[in-house]
Design a protein around this motif. Sequence first.
Motif, PDB file in Angstrom:
ATOM      1  N   PRO A   1      -8.090 -13.593  36.118  1.00  0.00           N
ATOM      2  CA  PRO A   1      -9.582 -13.175  36.652  1.00  0.00           C
ATOM      3  C   PRO A   1      -8.947 -13.456  38.314  1.00  0.00           C
ATOM      4  O   PRO A   1      -8.186 -13.259  38.229  1.00  0.00           O
ATOM      5  CB  PRO A   1      -9.794 -15.478  37.345  1.00  0.00           C
TER       6      PRO A   1
ATOM      7  N   SER B   1     -16.305 -16.062  39.812  1.00  0.00           N
ATOM      8  CA  SER B   1     -15.733 -15.450  39.095  1.00  0.00           C
ATOM      9  C   SER B   1     -16.624 -14.380  37.872  1.00  0.00           C
ATOM     10  O   SER B   1     -16.503 -13.709  37.388  1.00  0.00           O
ATOM     11  CB  SER B   1     -15.095 -16.543  37.299  1.00  0.00           C
TER      12      SER B   1
ATOM     13  N   VAL C   1     -11.745 -16.850  36.470  1.00  0.00           N
ATOM     14  CA  VAL C   1     -12.247 -15.740  36.854  1.00  0.00           C
ATOM     15  C   VAL C   1     -12.241 -15.846  38.140  1.00  0.00           C
ATOM     16  O   VAL C   1     -14.346 -15.918  38.036  1.00  0.00           O
ATOM     17  CB  VAL C   1     -12.812 -15.867  35.556  1.00  0.00           C
ATOM     18  N   ALA C   2     -11.609 -15.633  39.218  1.00  0.00           N
ATOM     19  CA  ALA C   2     -12.777 -15.240  40.749  1.00  0.00           C
ATOM     20  C   ALA C   2     -11.576 -13.635  41.306  1.00  0.00           C
ATOM     21  O   ALA C   2     -12.155 -13.554  42.191  1.00  0.00           O
ATOM     22  CB  ALA C   2     -12.911 -16.563  41.795  1.00  0.00           C
TER      23      ALA C   2
END
Length: 227
Positions: A219, A89, A209-210
């Motif tokens: 995210p 993230s 948060v990717a």
Amino acid sequence: MADPVETDFVEAFMRASGTLTGSFDAKTYAEVSGLDASSRSSILQALKDYGFVSGYGRDWSKPRLSDKMEELLMVFNSDWGAASAASTSKTSYSKDEHYNSFFDPQVNADAYGVTEDDGGYYWSVVIFTKGNEMFAIERGSATEYPTAQSIAQAQKAFAVAPSSIDVRAATLTVPEILPGFAPNLRLLAIGASVLMLLAVCAIGVGVFVAFKPRSPSVPVVQPEAKP
């Protein structure tokens, strides 16, 4: 999950369309975060690779003000999964068009903070992991980067979070989100282990948060090969 440090926030309990307030699974997360069928498929695969189990989100706003805060918890089946998602993230944030800068959230060695300018609305986001949990604290303001506030909230969230969450709790049934005092303003989240999570959190205990978000507070997840 930690209640707000700032006591004038009002929580939104109702899940609005396109949000992650309350419990969510991988499919819901992908549907909300993905921009098209291809990105949603990639997000689902990434969550599977990381061992995502469940997620839960909470949203708050200040009456008559534009300030917002969201707390997101994502649970994985291993510490590695949570750490890998958080690391990915950070790369996603650094490449986002709204990215401004990183900052030290003073939570733990692997935590990071990031500021983003979304067309004149300012977000200060803190991402940290604790065991197999990944948290995102997202604080927004129309006047300035609320970095000090996001750090204070993240520190409280870290202090009350359990050292890990038993993923067997994911078999529990989660009740529907009840109507609240205010409309939902954004997305956030955890999944089927909510009852266990909330029970643990209430005793003393919320991001993943990717993916690249449709708004700075959601995210973005990209698949990453396991070591």
